[in-house]
Design a protein around this motif. Structure first.
Motif, PDB file in Angstrom:
ATOM      1  N   LYS A   4      52.172  49.067   9.500  1.00  0.00           N
ATOM      2  CA  LYS A   4      52.606  50.421   9.169  1.00  0.00           C
ATOM      3  C   LYS A   4      53.407  50.485   7.875  1.00  0.00           C
ATOM      4  N   GLY A   5      53.591  49.347   7.204  1.00  0.00           N
ATOM      5  CA  GLY A   5      54.443  49.298   6.020  1.00  0.00           C
ATOM      6  C   GLY A   5      54.038  50.290   4.944  1.00  0.00           C
ATOM      7  N   GLY A   6      52.748  50.332   4.598  1.00  0.00           N
ATOM      8  CA  GLY A   6      52.281  51.254   3.565  1.00  0.00           C
ATOM      9  C   GLY A   6      52.515  52.700   3.942  1.00  0.00           C
ATOM     10  N   PHE A   7      52.288  53.004   5.226  1.00  0.00           N
ATOM     11  CA  PHE A   7      52.517  54.367   5.726  1.00  0.00           C
ATOM     12  C   PHE A   7      53.995  54.727   5.603  1.00  0.00           C
ATOM     13  N   TYR A   8      54.878  53.798   5.999  1.00  0.00           N
ATOM     14  CA  TYR A   8      56.315  54.045   5.893  1.00  0.00           C
ATOM     15  C   TYR A   8      56.745  54.214   4.439  1.00  0.00           C
ATOM     16  N   ILE A   9      56.221  53.376   3.565  1.00  0.00           N
ATOM     17  CA  ILE A   9      56.574  53.472   2.151  1.00  0.00           C
ATOM     18  C   ILE A   9      56.196  54.845   1.601  1.00  0.00           C
ATOM     19  N   THR A  10      55.008  55.341   1.963  1.00  0.00           N
ATOM     20  CA  THR A  10      54.574  56.663   1.512  1.00  0.00           C
ATOM     21  C   THR A  10      55.507  57.755   2.026  1.00  0.00           C
ATOM     22  N   GLN A  11      55.858  57.683   3.306  1.00  0.00           N
ATOM     23  CA  GLN A  11      56.776  58.685   3.874  1.00  0.00           C
ATOM     24  C   GLN A  11      58.148  58.614   3.216  1.00  0.00           C
ATOM     25  N   ILE A  12      58.646  57.403   3.016  1.00  0.00           N
ATOM     26  CA  ILE A  12      59.954  57.231   2.379  1.00  0.00           C
ATOM     27  C   ILE A  12      59.923  57.816   0.976  1.00  0.00           C
TER      28      ILE A  12
END
Length: 150
Positions: A4-12
């Protein structure tokens, strides 16, 4: 394995942009995130070309050109011809842009405090090392892709 790292980075990134722009506006600084990235680079070293700004901000050259155009129209930046190479245009700070630096850095510090709220110094350092590795990997992948299209 689901990650989920990429998804979290986008949200952040999206949340950070909105909060940062709100804090800038609250402090009387009417610039966007992209404009801020360009100013940040120029505050470190004034008088750069669009290519140099693009490389240092990781923004595409055409994006930098468009953003710089708007900043020139608003009196934040100025363009001059490089006297040593007349084909080159140099982008530099106006006095107005220089006057924004202190307030901008204060807002940046507010964001850093918010980012690392609840982190120990060791956790922050470890996290930043991981981010550095991700950035390095992505930069290398992009450079290889650019080379292969030439």
């Amino acid at each position: 394995m689901e990650t989920k790292g990429g998804f979290y980075i986008t949200q952040i990134k999206q949340l950070q942009d909105r909060i940062f722009e709100r804090l800038l506006a609250e402090n009387g600084i009417e610039i966007s995130g992209g404009q801020g990235r360009i100013l940040f680079i120029l505050w470190k070293r004034d008088k750069l070309t669009v290519s140099e700004i693009s490389r240092q901000t990781s923004l595409a050259k055409n994006t930098v050109s468009i953003v710089v155009d708007g900043m020139v129209r608003r009196g934040i930046l100025e363009r001059t011809i490089n006297p040593e190479n007349r084909r080159q245009t140099i982008i530099s700070l106006t006095e107005y842009a220089k006057s924004l630096r202190e307030r901008y850095e204060m807002v940046s510090q507010q964001m850093n405090t918010l980012f690392y709220q609840g982190f120990s110094e060791e956790e922050r350092e470890t996290f930043e090392l991981f981010l550095e590795r991700i950035l390095s990997t992505l930069t290398q992948a992009e450079n290889e892709a650019v080379k292969s299209t030439r």
